[in-house]
Design an enzyme around this catalytic site. Structure first.
Site, PDB file in Angstrom:
ATOM      1  N   HIS A 100      -2.922   2.975   0.388  1.00 13.55           N
ATOM      2  CA  HIS A 100      -2.727   3.019   1.906  1.00 13.55           C
ATOM      3  C   HIS A 100      -3.189   4.564   2.514  1.00 13.55           C
ATOM      4  O   HIS A 100      -3.220   4.671   3.413  1.00 13.55           O
ATOM      5  CB  HIS A 100      -1.649   2.744   2.421  1.00 13.55           C
ATOM      6  CG  HIS A 100      -0.338   3.815   2.251  1.00 13.55           C
ATOM      7  ND1 HIS A 100       0.484   3.576   1.104  1.00 13.55           N
ATOM      8  CD2 HIS A 100       0.200   4.848   3.100  1.00 13.55           C
ATOM      9  CE1 HIS A 100       1.411   4.724   1.221  1.00 13.55           C
ATOM     10  NE2 HIS A 100       1.300   5.339   2.468  1.00 13.55           N
ATOM     11  N   ASP A 149      -0.232  -0.807  -4.340  1.00  9.18           N
ATOM     12  CA  ASP A 149      -0.599   0.382  -3.470  1.00  9.18           C
ATOM     13  C   ASP A 149      -1.024   1.636  -4.304  1.00  9.18           C
ATOM     14  O   ASP A 149      -0.269   2.564  -4.734  1.00  9.18           O
ATOM     15  CB  ASP A 149       0.625   0.756  -2.454  1.00  9.18           C
ATOM     16  CG  ASP A 149       0.167   1.728  -1.453  1.00  9.18           C
ATOM     17  OD1 ASP A 149      -0.523   2.010  -1.218  1.00  9.18           O
ATOM     18  OD2 ASP A 149       1.404   2.347  -0.828  1.00  9.18           O
ATOM     19  N   SER A 245       3.381  10.495   0.809  1.00 14.13           N
ATOM     20  CA  SER A 245       2.719   9.123   0.138  1.00 14.13           C
ATOM     21  C   SER A 245       1.597   9.547  -0.718  1.00 14.13           C
ATOM     22  O   SER A 245       1.066  10.558  -0.518  1.00 14.13           O
ATOM     23  CB  SER A 245       2.006   8.501   1.417  1.00 14.13           C
ATOM     24  OG  SER A 245       2.534   7.438   1.962  1.00 14.13           O
ATOM     25  N   GLY A 246       1.371   8.916  -1.847  1.00 11.75           N
ATOM     26  CA  GLY A 246       0.481   9.125  -2.708  1.00 11.75           C
ATOM     27  C   GLY A 246       0.966  10.058  -4.058  1.00 11.75           C
ATOM     28  O   GLY A 246       0.440  10.345  -4.931  1.00 11.75           O
TER      29      GLY A 246
END
Ligand code: NAG
Ligand code: NAG
Ligand code: NAG
Length: 316
Positions: A100, A149, A245-246
């Site tokens: 994402h 994801d 995120s990530g």
């Protein structure tokens, strides 16, 4: 699913303007080639000792600023100098992140910052800023359920191994950590006012939560799919958040090396009670990761063969 309430943990890129100066790029590119599977002990080891994970807490919610450069595989993804996601260096030419984090059209503008501590400043002499050569987003990533994801960015040139930049160890496909196992999440994301300094990399300890407990009606209510796991505290207070995120969820192995077990993915809010952070379970995707690395490094073999055939032919 309460999709409107889902906090996809990516920071919104608010500034697409401004200069993008070249700085801190190490021109050297001599990197030892790794075998197709990690087998050496050089991954997951820091030159700079991390702050004791058990330190009491003081952007990451409820975390503490990391010792500078003590998580040398933690990477920042930036567009036009604006931090929007984290990532993890897993190979001299690859970082792993969340699917994402990658939107169509912007991949060529992404700069990967390695060896970074300050979120918005360059750590001169330590930081390596490298463009993105290609992007592999998981082919079955579902932006509604956030299944699969996970994404990989191939660096435009290999990273240089230094005291500030190193790769994380990758787990085996069968690696499984029991509920209660404590992992460390690091990121430059939002801290909701909990950190003494959220302009630098922060770290927080969050234990793995039993998947059935996490998926129950009182907690994540059936939204946890295969390939995800949860980590956090029932009472909340410590979590990853927007902008993390990530980034890595990492577990210290018995041999003293840090292993990438999860990728920061999503949650409902941040650090709310009964609402743990949800992470992409890296062991589920480990074959996919190695296949992509292998496929990419094989790309040039036929053309090299063709070139040598042509050269031989020319000289013959
Ligand atoms: C849990 O999910 C079910 C099915 O999607 C839904 O009907 C219910 O309202 C949800 N419960 C809560 C507490 O959100
Ligand atoms: C979570 O619950 C949903 C709904 O019951 C189910 O479809 C899903 O398989 C469960 N996830 C896991 C990992 O067991
Ligand atoms: C931020 O903190 C406030 C008060 O401590 C809390 O009410 C709110 O839910 C938190 N927000 C997030 C996104 O965690």
């Amino acid at each position: 699913m309460l999709i409107n309430d889902v906090t996809v943990l990516v920071a919104v890129v608010t500034s697409m303007l401004g200069e993008s100066p070249l700085y801190g790029v190490n021109p050297c590119c001599v990197v030892r080639l790794l075998p197709s599977r990690q087998t050496t002990a050089s991954c997951g080891i820091q030159a700079i000792t991390p702050r004791a994970p058990a330190d009491p807490s003081t952007a990451i919610v409820g975390g503490v600023p990391a010792n500078p450069h003590s998580w040398p595989w933690a990477a920042q993804l930036k567009i036009q100098d604006y931090h929007f996601c984290g990532a993890t260096l897993i190979h001299p030419e690859w970082v792993l992140t969340a699917a994402h984090c990658i939107s169509e059209g912007y991949s060529s503008e992404i700069q990967v910052h390695l060896g970074s501590h300050w979120m918005n400043e360059i750590d001169f002499g330590k930081e390596q800023q490298i463009g993105v050569g290609s992007v592999v987003q998981h082919e079955f990533y579902d932006s509604t359920t956030l299944e699969n994801d996970i994404a990989m960015l191939k660096l435009a040139e290999p990273a240089t191994s230094t005291d500030y930049v190193n790769i994380a160890c990758l787990p085996d496909s069968t690696t499984y950590y029991n509920p209660g196992t404590e992992g460390v999440v690091v990121g430059w994301g939002e801290d909701n006012g909990t950190s003494v300094d959220n302009t630098v990399l922060n770290q927080v300890v969050v234990p793995v939560i039993d998947v059935d407990i996490c998926n129950n009606t009182q907690t994540m209510n059936g939204t946890i799919e295969d390939g995800m796991f949860c980590a956090g505290y029932a009472e909340g207070g410590k979590d990853s958040c927007q902008g993390d995120s990530g980034g890595p969820y990492q577990v210290l192995r018995g041999d003293g090396a840090w292993e990438l077990y999860g990728v920061v993915s999503w949650g409902f809010g941040c650090a709310e009670p009964n609402s743990p952070g949800v992470y992409t379970h890296v062991p589920t995707y480990i074959d996919w990761i190695y296949e992509n690395i292998a496929a990419s490094s094989n790309v040039n073999v036929p053309s090299l063969l063709m070139l040598s055939v042509m050269i031989v032919w020319q000289f013959w």
